[in-house]
Design a protein around this motif. Structure first.
Motif: not given
Length: 297
Positions: A168-177, A226-232
């Motif tokens: 799970a990655l934040p919406g602006d994280h470089p690994l999204i690519a 909670t992991v997801c909420a913190m990532v978000q």
């Protein structure tokens, strides 16, 4: 004193006359009078004054009636419970689940179950897996869903779900690519970790050790939600069950596959030596339908 005498007394007090009480009970008026006389002998005081062919409650009779009313309320509740048991098994369903499935599988399954059994009362709690096990083992809940790190002594346990975990990655994280995230990609990354006793975390730590990878743990939690909420919120990245992440996706959270694969096993728990009722079995059917179980590799 027996229940029939009490029923006659209650009917007489409620309806006011022996004729009406006899009609309601479908017995004769002499049978009503005889039952009242027998009850008076049993309790040791007069329940009615006999005035010109009419029965008028004494003070003692009115006081006794207050106690009888309470008993009849309890009897009515027993009859209602018997009807629920006849029609719906126990008439209630008590389900407890680990948090990871409480926002996805469980709501969908309970909605489908409620459509099948609209009159069944449902109790649901989301708890840590160790607590789930204790609540089911003690009989306080009818069934539970728990992670596989628990000791299953005292419960009947079976495999419920086996799923590959995702990053799970934040919406602006470089690994999204990145199409697929590897352990090396997480080296030095702020990381939201599951609790130390979690089986998935054990597997992940062994993998990190083998690859000499060192994420920077910024928060630990026993709950995947909670992991997801913190990532978000942008605190870091985490590895979670894909169904846990599903409600968060598209809201500043993106998931990517993780290799090498790490799987999560979830168990279905039942009280020992107690076959599930029909409504519990129906709930299990709905839970399994929405679990999207993947066979173990």
């Amino acid at each position: 004193m027996n229940l029939r005498q009490i029923e006659v007394f209650h009917a007489l007090m409620t309806n006011g006359t022996t004729s009406r009480a006899a009609e309601v009970l479908r017995i004769s008026q002499p049978a009503v009078s005889k039952a009242v006389q027998e009850l008076e002998r049993q309790v040791g005081f007069s329940l009615f004054h006999r005035l010109k062919g009419r029965l008028v409650a004494t003070a003692e009779g009115r006081l006794f009636f207050r106690e009888v009313e309470g008993a009849f309320i309890g009897l009515t509740q027993l009859r209602a419970a018997a009807a629920r048991i006849r029609d719906f098994g126990s008439g209630e369903l008590r389900l407890v689940s680990l948090s990871a499935l409480s926002t996805n599988i469980v709501p969908k399954a309970l909605h489908a179950f409620q459509r099948r059994h609209p009159n069944v009362r449902i109790t649901f709690q989301a708890r840590m897996s160790s607590v789930v096990k204790e609540l089911v083992a003690s009989g306080q809940f009818d069934l539970g869903l728990a992670a596989d790190e628990i000791d299953v002594t005292g419960v009947d346990a079976s495999l419920f779900s086996y799923r590959r975990l995702v990053v799970a990655l934040p919406g602006d994280h470089p690994l999204i690519a990145t199409a697929i995230v590897h352990p090396e990609d997480l080296d030095g990354q702020p990381f939201i970790a599951l609790a130390p006793e979690d089986t998935s975390r054990h597997k992940l730590e062994r993998l990190f050790e083998q690859r000499n990878v060192h994420p920077r743990i910024v928060l630990e939690t026993p709950y995947s939600t909670t992991v997801c909420a913190m990532v978000q919120a942008g605190m870091g990245v985490g590895i979670v069950h894909p169904l846990t992440a599903e409600p968060y996706e598209g809201r500043n959270l993106v998931v990517r596959p993780f290799e090498p694969a790490i799987h999560s096993r979830t168990l279905l728990l039942l009280p020992p030596d107690r076959p599930p009722s029909r409504i519990v079995a129906d709930c299990i059917d709905e839970l399994r339908r929405f679990a999207q179980v993947v066979p173990e590799e």
